[in-house]
Write an enzyme that holds these catalytic residues in place. Structure first.
Site, mmCIF file in Angstrom:
data_model
loop_
_atom_site.group_PDB
_atom_site.id
_atom_site.type_symbol
_atom_site.label_atom_id
_atom_site.label_comp_id
_atom_site.label_asym_id
_atom_site.label_seq_id
_atom_site.Cartn_x
_atom_site.Cartn_y
_atom_site.Cartn_z
ATOM 1 N N CYS A 29 0.846 -1.190 0.000
ATOM 2 C CA CYS A 29 0.000 0.000 0.000
ATOM 3 C C CYS A 29 0.882 1.240 0.000
ATOM 4 C CB CYS A 29 -0.894 -0.014 1.237
ATOM 5 S SG CYS A 29 -2.024 1.374 1.346
ATOM 6 N N GLU A 70 -8.859 -1.142 -2.447
ATOM 7 C CA GLU A 70 -9.163 0.294 -2.562
ATOM 8 C C GLU A 70 -10.517 0.633 -1.949
ATOM 9 O OE1 GLU A 70 -6.775 2.203 -3.171
ATOM 10 O OE2 GLU A 70 -5.405 0.760 -4.066
#
Length: 180
Positions: free
Chosen positions: A96, A139
């Site tokens: 991430c 997401e």
């Protein structure tokens, strides 16, 4: 287009639930453009608006660029939601941009069905599997204030958070490594 700063843990904004986008306006399109530029610069394959401190339900993604062949397939997802998921699961190693230099295996549904609005204001339903399924779930988690480390053991998550909290106290700024 403008490069935006990506916020990293332990920034509390990452735990916010993002608000729906009411209309696909020029401002929303500009935000998407900024997100694509920021995502490509990082470099990453997906970015949620909250990662640049914009708490709205907007995601940008480009899975083709990851292959390194010079091609791109930028996609924007406004107000995305998972409307169905397989019982079969798959494990992928995830990373991430808001948790730089850390990767962990995460188990998620292997296939999902999503509904979203595009930048032209059209609503779509689409099936996702493989990397696309993993990325869209990752997401959408961001939009709900969830990080991928919330899917790993409590001990591992605590170790990761401690590392970033200590770094933040010392003023250390993590910067994603650039690839050639």
């Amino acid at each position: 287009m403008a490069l935006r700063e990506i916020i990293i843990v332990p920034d509390k904004q990452l735990r916010l639930t993002s608000k729906p986008v009411e209309t696909v306006s020029p401002e929303v399109r500009k935000l998407a453009d900024d997100m694509f530029e920021t995502m490509y610069d990082a470099p990453g394959i997906g970015l949620a608006a909250i990662q640049i401190a914009e708490p709205v339900r907007l995601i940008t993604m480009d899975l083709v660029r990851k292959e390194g062949n010079g091609k791109t397939e930028p996609r924007a997802f406004i107000n995305p939601e998972i409307i169905g998921a397989s019982t079969e699961t798959r494990v992928y190693e995830e990373g991430c941009l808001s948790i730089p230099e850390y990767y962990a295996e995460v188990e998620r549904p292997a296939q999902v069905r999503i509904r979203y609005t595009d930048l032209d204001g059209h609503v779509h339903e689409e099936d996702a599997d493989g990397l696309f399924a993993t990325c869209i779930q990752h997401e959408i988690d961001h939009l709900n204030g969830t990080l991928f480390i919330d899917h790993i053991s409590r001990l591992k998550r605590a170790l990761v958070m401690r590392k970033f909290e200590k770094a933040a106290k010392r003023g250390y700024k993590f910067v994603p490594a650039k690839t050639a």
